[in-house]
Scaffold this motif. Sequence first.
Motif, PDB file in Angstrom:
ATOM      1  N   PHE A  26       0.891  -1.154   0.000  1.00  0.00           N
ATOM      2  CA  PHE A  26       0.000   0.000   0.000  1.00  0.00           C
ATOM      3  C   PHE A  26       0.928   1.202   0.000  1.00  0.00           C
ATOM      4  CE2 PHE A  26      -2.714   3.268   1.750  1.00  0.00           C
ATOM      5  CZ  PHE A  26      -3.957   2.979   1.232  1.00  0.00           C
ATOM      6  N   ASN A  57      -1.894  -1.777  -5.742  1.00  0.00           N
ATOM      7  CA  ASN A  57      -2.765  -0.700  -5.289  1.00  0.00           C
ATOM      8  C   ASN A  57      -2.508   0.603  -6.031  1.00  0.00           C
ATOM      9  OD1 ASN A  57      -4.717   0.458  -3.292  1.00  0.00           O
ATOM     10  ND2 ASN A  57      -2.932   1.702  -2.786  1.00  0.00           N
ATOM     11  N   ALA A 177       0.875  -2.385   9.256  1.00  0.00           N
ATOM     12  CA  ALA A 177       0.151  -2.060   8.022  1.00  0.00           C
ATOM     13  C   ALA A 177       0.730  -2.730   6.790  1.00  0.00           C
ATOM     14  CB  ALA A 177       0.120  -0.538   7.809  1.00  0.00           C
ATOM     15  N   ASN A 180      -1.641  -5.338   4.586  1.00  0.00           N
ATOM     16  CA  ASN A 180      -2.565  -4.851   3.541  1.00  0.00           C
ATOM     17  C   ASN A 180      -3.051  -5.906   2.533  1.00  0.00           C
ATOM     18  OD1 ASN A 180      -0.379  -4.430   1.350  1.00  0.00           O
ATOM     19  ND2 ASN A 180       0.348  -3.030   2.930  1.00  0.00           N
TER      20      ASN A 180
END
Length: 238
Positions: A26, A57, A177, A180
């Motif tokens: 991401f 993404n 994170a 993702n």
Amino acid sequence: MDKTLPSLTEAVSGIPDGASVMIGGFGGSGSPIELIHALIDRFHATGHPTGLTVINNNAGNGHVGLAALIEAGMVAKLICSFPRSADPVVFTELYLAGKIELELVPQGTLAERIRAGGAGIPAFYTPTSYGTDLAQGKPVEVFEGRPYVQERWLKADFALIKAQVGDRFGNLTYRAAARNFSPLMATAAKVTIAQVSVIGEIDPEAVITPGIFVQAVVQVENPKQEETLNRQKAAYPC
């Protein structure tokens, strides 16, 4: 059962011309920079692979990672949500020159299409994109008085992902994170290749991506971060 490989070069050696490749991340979070760069190295050494369809993404930033893959001329088509991110100059120039194809997909729809591919669900309906150019040519049905657009599953030949810890069976855990898109992509690809910072034991209760979805694990102890490289104005290869 040992899925670990000794080098990045070996990990990407089986990706052919025209392959579809999901790439986790991401922005820079969770982006498998070293696997991408190994694929670029292979291209410069052999002239292959070319004509890739990449699912990600965004469209890459600066001149490293995905942007470098695109800049090398290896990508024929990009399926993504955010082609205009922080510094997408490489993709923008090639797209405006008609040298790369773009399929734009809303972010939630992109995630759900990948999840559907991994779950064996050929199509689903979503209200997102109804009435816009992105819905043109797609079937529409009305449920409880509201129109929904049909979207098809999204699968790939390969997935390149980045995890924090992997074991020899291919089980993976992620750091914050960086998780993702990667767990979804691992389920939707025929061959998933994971770069990991650590190869070691994982508590079964902590596994995020089960090893059944992973075919290769390669260790990269100190992976590069896209944002750091871009602040240094790095370019690959250079």
